[in-house]
Motif scaffolding. Structure first.
Motif, mmCIF file in Angstrom:
data_model
loop_
_atom_site.group_PDB
_atom_site.id
_atom_site.type_symbol
_atom_site.label_atom_id
_atom_site.label_comp_id
_atom_site.label_asym_id
_atom_site.label_seq_id
_atom_site.Cartn_x
_atom_site.Cartn_y
_atom_site.Cartn_z
ATOM 1 N N UNK A 5 29.117 40.533 41.754
ATOM 2 C CA UNK A 5 28.889 41.612 42.692
ATOM 3 C C UNK A 5 29.503 42.966 42.556
ATOM 4 N N UNK A 6 30.329 43.187 41.730
ATOM 5 C CA UNK A 6 30.790 44.691 41.390
ATOM 6 C C UNK A 6 31.928 44.977 42.149
ATOM 7 N N UNK A 7 32.439 44.159 43.216
ATOM 8 C CA UNK A 7 33.539 44.494 44.047
ATOM 9 C C UNK A 7 34.198 43.423 44.730
ATOM 10 N N UNK A 8 35.558 43.571 44.823
ATOM 11 C CA UNK A 8 36.083 42.479 45.652
ATOM 12 C C UNK A 8 35.554 42.016 46.814
ATOM 13 N N UNK A 9 35.353 43.320 47.702
ATOM 14 C CA UNK A 9 34.695 43.086 48.836
ATOM 15 C C UNK A 9 33.533 42.200 49.061
ATOM 16 N N UNK A 22 41.168 36.981 47.493
ATOM 17 C CA UNK A 22 40.669 37.184 46.170
ATOM 18 C C UNK A 22 41.540 38.164 45.342
ATOM 19 N N UNK A 23 42.016 39.147 46.208
ATOM 20 C CA UNK A 23 42.828 40.204 45.237
ATOM 21 C C UNK A 23 44.176 39.500 44.938
ATOM 22 N N UNK A 24 44.646 38.399 45.775
ATOM 23 C CA UNK A 24 45.765 37.774 45.317
ATOM 24 C C UNK A 24 45.676 36.632 44.140
ATOM 25 N N UNK A 25 44.545 36.145 44.279
ATOM 26 C CA UNK A 25 44.191 35.227 43.117
ATOM 27 C C UNK A 25 44.018 36.008 41.794
ATOM 28 N N UNK A 26 43.468 37.348 41.655
ATOM 29 C CA UNK A 26 43.215 37.891 40.568
ATOM 30 C C UNK A 26 44.542 38.636 40.142
ATOM 31 N N UNK A 27 45.278 38.824 40.655
ATOM 32 C CA UNK A 27 46.434 39.394 40.591
ATOM 33 C C UNK A 27 47.446 38.310 39.871
ATOM 34 N N UNK A 28 47.405 37.075 40.377
ATOM 35 C CA UNK A 28 48.043 36.038 39.792
ATOM 36 C C UNK A 28 47.383 35.713 38.440
ATOM 37 N N UNK A 29 46.392 35.607 38.262
ATOM 38 C CA UNK A 29 45.539 35.359 36.900
ATOM 39 C C UNK A 29 45.841 36.565 36.090
ATOM 40 N N UNK A 30 45.886 37.742 36.316
ATOM 41 C CA UNK A 30 46.507 38.674 35.399
ATOM 42 C C UNK A 30 47.775 38.558 35.008
ATOM 43 N N UNK A 42 37.600 52.566 44.139
ATOM 44 C CA UNK A 42 36.968 52.519 45.436
ATOM 45 C C UNK A 42 35.487 52.335 45.275
ATOM 46 N N UNK A 43 34.734 52.645 44.075
ATOM 47 C CA UNK A 43 33.471 52.460 43.959
ATOM 48 C C UNK A 43 33.530 50.735 43.427
ATOM 49 N N UNK A 44 34.315 49.996 43.082
ATOM 50 C CA UNK A 44 34.209 48.588 42.833
ATOM 51 C C UNK A 44 35.260 48.504 41.482
ATOM 52 N N UNK A 45 34.550 47.397 40.897
ATOM 53 C CA UNK A 45 35.588 46.862 39.652
ATOM 54 C C UNK A 45 34.960 47.021 38.623
ATOM 55 N N UNK A 46 35.610 47.121 37.237
ATOM 56 C CA UNK A 46 34.744 46.825 36.120
ATOM 57 C C UNK A 46 35.994 46.269 35.098
ATOM 58 N N UNK A 47 35.219 45.461 34.269
ATOM 59 C CA UNK A 47 36.061 44.534 33.210
ATOM 60 C C UNK A 47 36.880 45.621 32.216
ATOM 61 N N UNK A 48 38.084 45.336 31.983
ATOM 62 C CA UNK A 48 38.741 45.681 30.951
ATOM 63 C C UNK A 48 38.174 45.362 29.654
ATOM 64 N N UNK A 49 38.739 45.624 28.307
ATOM 65 C CA UNK A 49 38.484 45.000 27.352
ATOM 66 C C UNK A 49 39.079 43.508 27.278
#
Length: 64
Positions: A5-9, A22-30, A42-49
């Protein structure tokens, strides 16, 4: 879902759940992975390597 989807929202709307959940689950996974998986802006999310590697493995597991 967040990556597609390109963003958490957008992922939260598609899944009909609260954005903070979702933000909490992502933080937990990280924390568990000891790596940042997504770059947030502010424009969305991108994968890190590390996120790209994790995402590819996750997709493979889901298709098997």
């Amino acid at each position: 879902m967040t990556v597609r989807k390109g963003s958490i929202a957008a992922a939260a709307r598609a899944l009909d759940i609260a954005q903070p959940a979702i933000s909490q689950q992502l933080a937990s996974l990280e924390r568990e992975m000891k790596a940042t998986l997504l770059e947030r802006s502010f424009s969305g999310v991108n994968l890190t390597s590390a996120g790209e590697v994790f995402y590819k493995h996750a997709l493979k597991l889901l298709t098997e």
